[in-house]
Scaffold this active site. Structure first.
Site, PDB file in Angstrom:
ATOM      1  N   HIS A 117      24.230 -23.542  74.942  1.00  0.00           N
ATOM      2  CA  HIS A 117      23.766 -22.274  75.050  1.00  0.00           C
ATOM      3  C   HIS A 117      24.776 -21.217  73.980  1.00  0.00           C
ATOM      4  CE1 HIS A 117      23.082 -17.852  76.219  1.00  0.00           C
ATOM      5  NE2 HIS A 117      24.282 -17.760  76.457  1.00  0.00           N
ATOM      6  N   HIS A 165      21.653 -13.398  71.188  1.00  0.00           N
ATOM      7  CA  HIS A 165      20.844 -13.952  72.448  1.00  0.00           C
ATOM      8  C   HIS A 165      19.411 -14.036  72.292  1.00  0.00           C
ATOM      9  CE1 HIS A 165      24.838 -13.800  74.043  1.00  0.00           C
ATOM     10  NE2 HIS A 165      24.381 -14.443  75.069  1.00  0.00           N
ATOM     11  N   LYS A 225      33.632  -6.891  78.434  1.00  0.00           N
ATOM     12  CA  LYS A 225      32.267  -6.803  79.150  1.00  0.00           C
ATOM     13  C   LYS A 225      32.220  -5.725  80.374  1.00  0.00           C
ATOM     14  CE  LYS A 225      28.818  -9.613  81.022  1.00  0.00           C
ATOM     15  NZ  LYS A 225      28.289 -11.288  81.399  1.00  0.00           N
ATOM     16  N   ASN A 255      23.664  -8.685  74.634  1.00  0.00           N
ATOM     17  CA  ASN A 255      22.886  -9.549  74.069  1.00  0.00           C
ATOM     18  C   ASN A 255      22.664 -10.082  72.607  1.00  0.00           C
ATOM     19  OD1 ASN A 255      21.832  -9.970  76.631  1.00  0.00           O
ATOM     20  ND2 ASN A 255      20.499  -7.989  76.192  1.00  0.00           N
ATOM     21  N   ARG A 269      19.138 -12.212 102.807  1.00  0.00           N
ATOM     22  CA  ARG A 269      19.222 -10.934 101.926  1.00  0.00           C
ATOM     23  C   ARG A 269      20.465 -10.537 101.522  1.00  0.00           C
ATOM     24  NH1 ARG A 269      15.924 -10.302 106.566  1.00  0.00           N
ATOM     25  NH2 ARG A 269      13.557 -10.098 105.832  1.00  0.00           N
ATOM     26  N   GLU A 303      30.856 -16.683  72.352  1.00  0.00           N
ATOM     27  CA  GLU A 303      30.697 -15.590  73.220  1.00  0.00           C
ATOM     28  C   GLU A 303      31.924 -14.571  73.060  1.00  0.00           C
ATOM     29  OE1 GLU A 303      28.244 -14.481  74.803  1.00  0.00           O
ATOM     30  OE2 GLU A 303      27.101 -16.112  75.394  1.00  0.00           O
ATOM     31  N   GLU A 335      21.637  -2.936  82.892  1.00  0.00           N
ATOM     32  CA  GLU A 335      21.145  -3.117  81.442  1.00  0.00           C
ATOM     33  C   GLU A 335      19.867  -2.068  81.324  1.00  0.00           C
ATOM     34  OE1 GLU A 335      20.493  -6.800  78.504  1.00  0.00           O
ATOM     35  OE2 GLU A 335      20.323  -7.192  80.691  1.00  0.00           O
ATOM     36  N   LYS A 362      24.837 -10.772  86.730  1.00  0.00           N
ATOM     37  CA  LYS A 362      23.520 -11.262  86.212  1.00  0.00           C
ATOM     38  C   LYS A 362      23.412 -12.669  87.066  1.00  0.00           C
ATOM     39  CE  LYS A 362      21.939  -9.141  82.047  1.00  0.00           C
ATOM     40  NZ  LYS A 362      21.732  -9.238  80.677  1.00  0.00           N
ATOM     41  N   HIS A 412      18.246 -17.584  72.764  1.00  0.00           N
ATOM     42  CA  HIS A 412      17.202 -18.177  73.970  1.00  0.00           C
ATOM     43  C   HIS A 412      15.966 -18.602  73.267  1.00  0.00           C
ATOM     44  CE1 HIS A 412      19.211 -15.178  77.033  1.00  0.00           C
ATOM     45  NE2 HIS A 412      19.927 -16.060  76.641  1.00  0.00           N
ATOM     46  N   ARG A 421      24.400  -1.613  77.737  1.00  0.00           N
ATOM     47  CA  ARG A 421      24.801  -3.205  78.077  1.00  0.00           C
ATOM     48  C   ARG A 421      23.966  -4.107  77.259  1.00  0.00           C
ATOM     49  NH1 ARG A 421      25.252  -5.903  84.253  1.00  0.00           N
ATOM     50  NH2 ARG A 421      25.719  -7.938  83.414  1.00  0.00           N
TER      51      ARG A 421
END
Length: 373
Positions: A273, A254, A233, A251, A128, A192, A243, A150, A258, A247
């Site tokens: 990527h 992206h 960032k 993206n 956990r 990026e 997000e 993330k 993606h 935030r």
């Protein structure tokens, strides 16, 4: 470890009790054990890495941990985006549990974005929640995926659809390890870096246009570019950790990118990527021009810079071809940036003037894709 005051920089991510440092500079890997021991006293660690990174850097890290009295076990996975899947997740989880690591122990991600996303997810779900340390070895990971918490894996339905937010206790970005990257991987990571200028730092984008060759060469310009990217960032993450607001600006490029990765089956031989992000940013600016939000001069400027560093900017540059506009739209509809069927894009009013555009009509997106495929 005494950081080199000439080249090394520190960026602080301020998230109350989950705050952490990003250390950036040449040769930091050799002092990693001391940094971890200072922050996580008594912790044992599992090093998650891939076979390529392990061959180049794992021995140095293990030696540094040994010197600091930190017991470690190493779990190696196959390199590439295809390792971000359930079967590999289970393999790594089993490795951590077999090492009998406890909740107060740590998972170290030594590698690029794939390793960081996977190892971070493991640290978030085993017992956990364990401690987590990011040691990114690719430019893309140093400026993006290692910062902000993330984590996740991919499925046939899309990229990063299963994961958790798991902030690290430390990010240690040794810029010297980037010298071992293939040129293609460094260029992909640079996409990026450019993104941060295009979001809301036009002066930084101008600096990159003038200094990108020095960034590629290494030295103080590279450290500066990475530190500026991490600060950009960190500022976003501090304002919007989960997000739910701005935030999402991170993206930029992206949603298109993606979709392209999914359409190529996450085959890194065809598209990695950062290349998808580069094409995505070019498309986002071109789409914004089509909607009369920004001028074509801005789009041309962005495409010219990305081309100058050797990045693709059009769909035609993806090897092996792509499905039609309708299928690409299907992939976009699966993306996490879609909420209850409404399309959300990061669009722009010019260089450094990006914004979140909600409820973008799918018909507009389809028409645009038909015009560029």
């Amino acid at each position: 470890m005494t950081l080199n005051q000439v080249t090394a920089q520190k960026v602080r991510v301020n998230l109350a009790e989950r705050s952490y440092d990003i250390l950036i500079g040449d040769g930091l890997l050799s002092g990693a054990g001391q940094e971890i021991a200072a922050r996580l006293p008594g912790a044992r660690v599992a090093i998650v890495t891939d076979s390529n990174v392990a061959a180049a850097h794992a021995k140095q890290l293990v030696q540094s941990l040994d010197l600091a009295g930190i017991a470690s076990t190493t779990i190696s996975i196959a390199p590439g985006e295809r390792s971000k899947r359930f079967e590999v997740l289970q393999q790594v989880v089993d490795g951590v549990l077999s090492a009998r690591l406890e909740r107060g122990d740590a998972v170290i991600a030594l590698g690029g974005g794939v390793v960081g996303d996977l190892a971070g997810f493991v640290s978030g779900i085993v017992r956990r929640g364990m401690k987590f340390v990011q040691m990114p070895t690719s430019l893309l990971a140093q400026v993006d995926s290692s910062v902000g918490g993330k984590t996740g894996i991919n499925t046939a339905h899309g990229k990063n659809l299963i994961g958790v937010f798991q902030q690290p206790a430390l990010v240690l970005a040794d810029t010297q390890v980037l010298d071992t990257l293939p040129d293609r991987e460094f260029r992909a990571g640079y996409a990026e870096v450019a993104k941060y200028g295009l979001i809301d730092r036009p002066d930084f984008f101008t600096w990159l246009e003038r200094n990108w060759q020095a960034v590629f060469a290494g030295g103080v310009e590279r450290v500066h570019a990475i530190a500026q990217s991490c600060q950009a960032k960190a500022d976003m993450v501090e304002r919007d950790e989960y997000e739910t607001g701005d935030r999402a600006l991170l993206n930029l490029g992206h949603t298109f990118g993606h979709a392209l990765e999914a359409a190529t089956g996450y085959d890194s031989a065809r598209l990695v990527h950062g290349e998808g992000v580069a094409i995505g940013m070019a498309l986002a600016h071109r789409f914004s021009s089509r909607l009369n939000l920004c001028s074509m001069d801005d789009t041309t400027r962005v495409e010219a810079h990305l081309r100058a560093v050797g990045l693709p900017v059009t769909l035609a540059e993806v090897p092996g071809g792509l499905p039609g506009a309708e299928r690409l739209l299907d992939y976009i509809m699966q993306d996490k940036k879609v909420s209850r069927g409404a399309l959300t894009f990061i669009l722009t009013r010019g260089v450094g003037q990006s914004f979140v555009a909600k409820d973008v009509p799918s018909s507009e997106v389809l028409s645009f894709l038909q015009s560029v495929t």
